[in-house]
Design a protein around this motif. Structure first.
Motif, PDB file in Angstrom:
ATOM      1  N   TYR A   1     -41.837  33.032-107.083  1.00  0.00           N
ATOM      2  CA  TYR A   1     -41.126  33.296-108.350  1.00  0.00           C
ATOM      3  C   TYR A   1     -39.848  32.465-108.402  1.00  0.00           C
ATOM      4  CZ  TYR A   1     -43.637  37.794-109.137  1.00  0.00           C
ATOM      5  OH  TYR A   1     -44.555  38.769-109.363  1.00  0.00           O
ATOM      6  N   TRP A   2     -39.114  32.545-107.277  1.00  0.00           N
ATOM      7  CA  TRP A   2     -37.779  31.925-107.273  1.00  0.00           C
ATOM      8  C   TRP A   2     -37.855  30.402-107.290  1.00  0.00           C
ATOM      9  CZ3 TRP A   2     -36.972  35.961-102.938  1.00  0.00           C
ATOM     10  CH2 TRP A   2     -36.748  37.217-103.521  1.00  0.00           C
TER      11      TRP A   2
ATOM     12  N   GLU B   1     -35.070  29.273-117.393  1.00  0.00           N
ATOM     13  CA  GLU B   1     -35.852  30.193-116.564  1.00  0.00           C
ATOM     14  C   GLU B   1     -35.991  29.673-115.138  1.00  0.00           C
ATOM     15  OE1 GLU B   1     -39.444  31.505-118.380  1.00  0.00           O
ATOM     16  OE2 GLU B   1     -38.422  32.179-120.201  1.00  0.00           O
TER      17      GLU B   1
ATOM     18  N   LEU C   1     -32.557  30.223-113.576  1.00  0.00           N
ATOM     19  CA  LEU C   1     -32.345  31.667-113.414  1.00  0.00           C
ATOM     20  C   LEU C   1     -32.941  32.118-112.084  1.00  0.00           C
ATOM     21  CD1 LEU C   1     -31.540  34.354-114.987  1.00  0.00           C
ATOM     22  CD2 LEU C   1     -33.952  34.533-115.525  1.00  0.00           C
ATOM     23  N   ASN C   2     -34.113  31.616-111.785  1.00  0.00           N
ATOM     24  CA  ASN C   2     -34.791  31.987-110.547  1.00  0.00           C
ATOM     25  C   ASN C   2     -34.263  31.213-109.352  1.00  0.00           C
ATOM     26  OD1 ASN C   2     -37.045  33.963-111.055  1.00  0.00           O
ATOM     27  ND2 ASN C   2     -37.418  32.502-112.711  1.00  0.00           N
TER      28      ASN C   2
ATOM     29  N   ARG D   1     -31.061  32.075-107.479  1.00  0.00           N
ATOM     30  CA  ARG D   1     -31.022  33.283-106.652  1.00  0.00           C
ATOM     31  C   ARG D   1     -31.167  32.923-105.173  1.00  0.00           C
ATOM     32  NH1 ARG D   1     -31.488  38.261-109.248  1.00  0.00           N
ATOM     33  NH2 ARG D   1     -31.933  39.142-107.205  1.00  0.00           N
TER      34      ARG D   1
END
Lengths: 603, 393
Positions: free
Chosen positions: B260-261, B325, B328-329, B332
């Motif tokens: 995801y990240w 997006e 955003l990932n 992290r």
């Protein structure tokens, strides 16, 4: 002379705010059948949204009514509205110039207020017949005898036959109309002379173009006539003439003594300047009517768009407001902190608030305004005299020989009980007493006060220390040297030009301290500590800080669904949009007006 | 630029719980499924997967990178039901050997027998929602298990053969002091889990906690003290802080979440599941689509079994949304991602990042590195401010 002229009555109502002018005007309209009952749901004269919300009149307006008197004769009444707030006092003389008489409406329980006194003197100076009226006679607290005496004591006009009325219930209103047509004289003026029409007010209407409210002094003004504005020499064809009933109603002609509107092929408001004379192009008058003194702004503030993209929109909005508000002045200004904006001149704080509110509300702009200031006269060491409208422009100390501040002659009228409080306030505001006079139960105080001390919050403070009973009027008198210094504010070491203030040396320390403390409350915590300092030149006189935030992070991982996280961030971003970036520091709009809030805290 | 598409994960959402915890804002329902309902839901999931495969035929040729069964409380499903699910997935997708298969489980719903059975299915990673080892804090969070059950579940998981175990642990709980928070962390570390998700309690919108915040939440300074001490303790124990809340010894990172990240692809099946799939257009450009499924489980089951569409939304990402997006990932992650991964997974050039990237570097929120998109320590502390810079204007 036209057949109607002997029966025309042009009048204003002089009244303090809340003394019932609008209600009385509504009552007249109702008695004379200007509007149906259902149209009277709101007070009709205060037509701008802001006027209605704040219960004040800003612009002059007029209503033409037909009154059938008890003798069976029809009278043509033109009521010209006047603003009641001290900021707009210059508008009053304009309105009065169109009148032959005025009703002085005084609240029968509250008595005479300073603003009414000033306006009443203006009316008497202009040779108007002043008819005193006691309003709110239905209230239990009404003391008509005392207030009649007060009118005589304070204003010095005969008030023994002042009519008691209640605009709210309608008591006495028919009698008042009878007195009005008897006491106020018909307009003088030569119907056969060349046209001279005085422009009392003009505004820009999106559909009609420029509309001028005029009083025809001599001659007559017809549809399809060619007219010349005497100050510009430009000619225009008259499209429409008419009167406000209060709805606009077209007429073929406005005759000598009439008050009504003119719509001609005038492109912009400068073509129909207030105070100008309209005359006939074919048979022009030799001289214009005496006009009005151009009004000078007294309070200045910078207005900047939060987003620099909005600069052109702001300019357009100001241009449009200016169409209807000749007293609004502005010129481009550049601030290191706030970017491109405008330095605006206003009649007073209320005027400033109204303009700002209209810009934000009607033109959807997000703005930062700087603390209001007055104009200072500065004598430089080179012997030049310059005028400073923005504290940031004050030259360095070593180039200044003398700073002079504007001084006003203030007249405060108040019941005896509050004399102590009001004197204390005036002393705090660096006032010098010039006069103290007992008039019945009222006291009239004269003070010389620095305008800078008055513009910010004097009016509100006066109201609060006198429980609303003291009233106040002033005229600008002179510039006077004083030990004034510029206090700068530094945010994280960066001098923020838009936050500078000019203040009396003795107050600099405490103002600086209050200002930095207030700023540290208003600036939200950020990623790093924010230092706020106040300085005179390079000397720091006060400091405070905003502690750093520890973190701003959402721990949880939303996995595949990013939409919530996005919403959260968008919300944070929207909050930041209303802030201005000074260096790395996000500063909210309110912080630029912190100096005002300092004063409010002292209350 | 390589034509390879990003790694592909599969997320399976099982939205049922015994009851709803007051802090939880996931799509979950306090209606534990009967075994018949479990069967029907699994059938629905496979129908859902079939529909995704029809929409993206190229998926069949892409090897699966990871599989994650989340919830809800997936451990409410019997091993037999999950067996059907895994068989169904295996028949439809290319599952390489050693595939990471994670299951979320709650201590109150587990026993050794079930854990052995889950392990026998090929599930090789267990994520346990421990939250705390301190009874009053567990009660304050509305958890069903007690401290003993928490410990028991970890031991049983080891015995059942799980070598990869994640413990979910929260801090910043009502009335929690820094010593208690550290004690929880030390207890967790004493089991030598392969992964720790250690995160601060957040009051999420539209949860009971948001409407009625619990009394005596630790103040900002205590939270800071907890975080500071906790991160030091985790580092000392050999756990790398590789993502905001994720800690693991090197090599033990959760591959599914990492994907995801790193802005990888994933199918999302199940009520309210979200997916993100990239494909190549005829002209060879990268097209990224997001889709989400019907949230309410009963409706989801009925529609799936009737062959109706399960889509709640489906849309292509614009370039500016894609940038946001991805960042955003990626931000992290403590190390962020290489610029090359950004271009590969977004199909965009570095120029799309320019202004906010530069801005973030100036503000000290991102590292000044030409080939790596990584937050600084400040950027990690103020991640929301950093991510906001990349929001589409």
């Amino acid at each position: 002379m036209s057949e109607r002229q002997p029966f025309i009555r042009n009048f204003s109502i002089i009244a303090h705010i809340d003394h019932g002018k609008s209600t009385l005007a509504d009552r007249f309209i109702q008695v004379c059948g200007g509007l149906a009952e259902r149209e009277m749901s709101e007070q009709v004269l205060d037509s701008m949204d802001i006027e209605r919300e704040r219960g004040i009149t800003i612009k002059a307006q007029s209503v033409s009514l037909t009154y059938r008197a008890r003798d069976g004769q029809d009278y043509y009444l033109n009521f010209i509205d006047t603003p009641g707030h001290v900021d707009f006092s210059y508008e009053v003389s304009r309105s009065l110039a169109a009148c032959d008489g005025a009703l002085l409406v005084v609240d029968a329980s509250q008595g005479v207020e300073a603003q009414s006194v000033a306006n009443c003197y203006t009316a008497i100076d202009q040779g108007l017949e002043v008819v005193p009226v006691l309003n709110k006679i239905d209230l239990p607290a009404a003391e008509p005898e005392r207030v009649m005496q007060e009118i005589e004591d304070v204003i010095g006009i005969d008030a023994h036959d002042a009519l008691p009325v209640s605009a709210k219930t309608g008591i006495g209103v028919p009698d008042l109309l009878e007195v009005l047509v008897r006491r106020i004289p018909p307009p003088t003026g030569d119907a056969n002379a060349p046209l001279q029409a005085l422009i009392i007010d003009s505004w820009f209407d999106n559909y009609l173009g420029v509309v001028a409210l005029v009083r025809v002094m001599h001659g007559s003004l017809r549809r399809k006539q060619k007219i010349t504005a005497m100050s510009t020499g430009r000619s225009h064809l008259v499209d429409r003439v008419g009167v406000f009933t209060p709805k606009p109603a077209d007429r073929e002609v406005l005759e000598t003594g009439d008050v009504g509107f003119v719509i001609a092929t005038i492109k912009d408001i400068t073509g129909a300047k207030v105070g100008d004379t309209l005359t006939s192009t074919d048979h022009p008058a030799l001289t214009p009517l005496p006009g009005f003194k151009e009004v000078q702004p007294r309070v200045f503030a910078g207005i900047f768009p939060i987003s620099s993209d909005d600069y052109n929109d702001l300019r357009e909005a100001l241009d449009k407001l200016k169409l209807n508000d000749a007293s609004l002045h502005y010129e481009p200004e550049t601030s290191q902190a706030l970017g491109f904006g405008f330095r605006c001149g206003f009649l007073g704080m209320l005027h400033m608030e109204i303009v700002q509110e209209r810009l934000e509300r009607e033109y959807n702009l997000e703005l930062i305004s700087t603390a209001p200031t007055v104009v200072y006269e500065v004598l430089t060491t080179k012997g030049e005299v310059i005028y400073i409208h923005n504290p940031a422009q004050l030259p360095p100390v070593n180039e200044v020989a003398e700073v002079r501040e504007p001084i006003i002659n203030a007249n405060v009228l108040l019941p005896q009980d509050y004399v102590g409080n009001v004197i204390t306030l005036c002393v705090e505001k660096r006032g010098v007493q010039t006069r103290m006079q007992y008039l019945g139960k009222q006291v009239s105080l004269g003070y010389d006060l620095p305008l800078s001390e008055v513009v910010l919050d004097f009016f509100d403070r006066l109201k609060s220390v006198s429980r609303g009973y003291a009233s106040f009027d002033y005229t600008l008198d002179r510039f006077q040297a004083a030990p004034l210094v510029k206090v700068d504010v530094l945010i994280n070491g960066e001098r923020v030009d838009a936050l500078s203030i000019i203040t009396h040396r003795d107050q600099a320390q405490s103002r600086g301290r209050e200002l930095t403390e207030r700023m540290s409350d208003l600036i939200p915590r950020q990623m790093f500590e924010v230092a706020i300092q106040a300085a005179i030149g390079s000397k720091i006189i006060a400091r405070s800080s905003v502690k750093a935030m520890r973190k701003n992070v959402t721990a949880k991982c939303y996995g595949g669904d990013i939409s919530r996280k996005r919403k959260l961030l968008e919300k944070q971003k929207a909050g930041k949009k209303r802030m201005k970036q000074i260096g790395r520091v996000e500063v909210p709009q309110e912080a630029f007006l912190a100096v005002l809030q300092v004063d409010q805290q002292n209350k | 630029m390589s034509d390879a598409l990003p790694p592909l994960g599969l997320y399976v959402h099982l939205p049922f719980c015994l009851r709803k915890c007051p802090y939880c804002d996931f799509n979950s329902y306090p209606t534990p499924p009967t075994s018949a309902q479990q069967g029907r839901y699994i059938q629905a999931l496979l129908a859902d997967l079939d529909a995704d495969l029809q929409a993206y035929p190229h998926i069949r040729t892409r090897p699966l990178h990871s599989l994650f069964i989340g919830g809800g409380t997936p451990s409410l499903f019997a091993p037999a039901a999950l067996g059907q699910l895994l068989d169904g997935v295996g028949a439809r997708l290319h599952c390489p050997l050693g595939l990471e298969i994670s299951l979320e489980a709650n201590p109150g719903t587990l026993n050794l027998k079930a854990l052995r059975a889950y392990h026998a299915l090929g599930i090789n990673r267990l994520s346990l929602g421990i939250q705390s080892f301190h009874a009053p804090h567990l009660r304050a969070l509305g958890r069903l298990h007690d401290a003993h059950a928490a410990r028991q579940a970890i031991c049983d998981a080891h015995i059942a053969g799980f070598s990869r175990i994640n413990l979910d642990l929260m801090f910043g709980l009502p009335q929690q002091n820094p010593q208690q928070a550290l004690a929880d962390l030390n207890t967790a570390l004493s089991y030598a889990p392969s992964h720790l998700s250690w995160y601060q309690l957040t009051l999420e919108e539209d949860t009971p906690f948001a409407h009625h915040p619990p009394a005596h939440l630790p103040d900002e300074e205590s939270l800071w003290a907890i975080q500071h001490a906790g991160l030091a303790r985790l580092a000392e124990a050999g756990y790398q802080h590789y993502e905001i809340s994720a800690h693991a010894p090197p090599g033990m990172e959760c591959q599914h979440n990492l994907n995801y990240w790193q802005f990888g692809d994933y199918l999302g099946i199940g009520a309210g599941a979200h997916g993100k799939i990239s494909s190549r257009s005829a002209a060879g450009t990268l097209v990224i689509e997001r889709r989400s499924k019907q949230r309410e489980p009963q409706g989801y089951i009925e529609q799936a079994l009737n062959g109706a569409s399960l889509l709640a939304s489906a849309y292509q990402l614009s370039a500016s949304d894609t940038v946001f997006e991805c960042m955003l990932n990626a931000l992290r992650l403590q190390e962020g991602i290489p610029l090359s991964l950004f271009t590969q997974h977004t199909g965009l050039t570095a120029s799309c990042l320019q202004s906010p990237w530069q801005h973030a570097i100036t503000q000290g929120l991102m590292q000044n590195h030409p080939k790596q998109l990584a937050p600084t320590a400040l950027g990690q502390r103020f991640l929301n401010d950093l991510q906001t810079l990349f929001l589409p204007t």
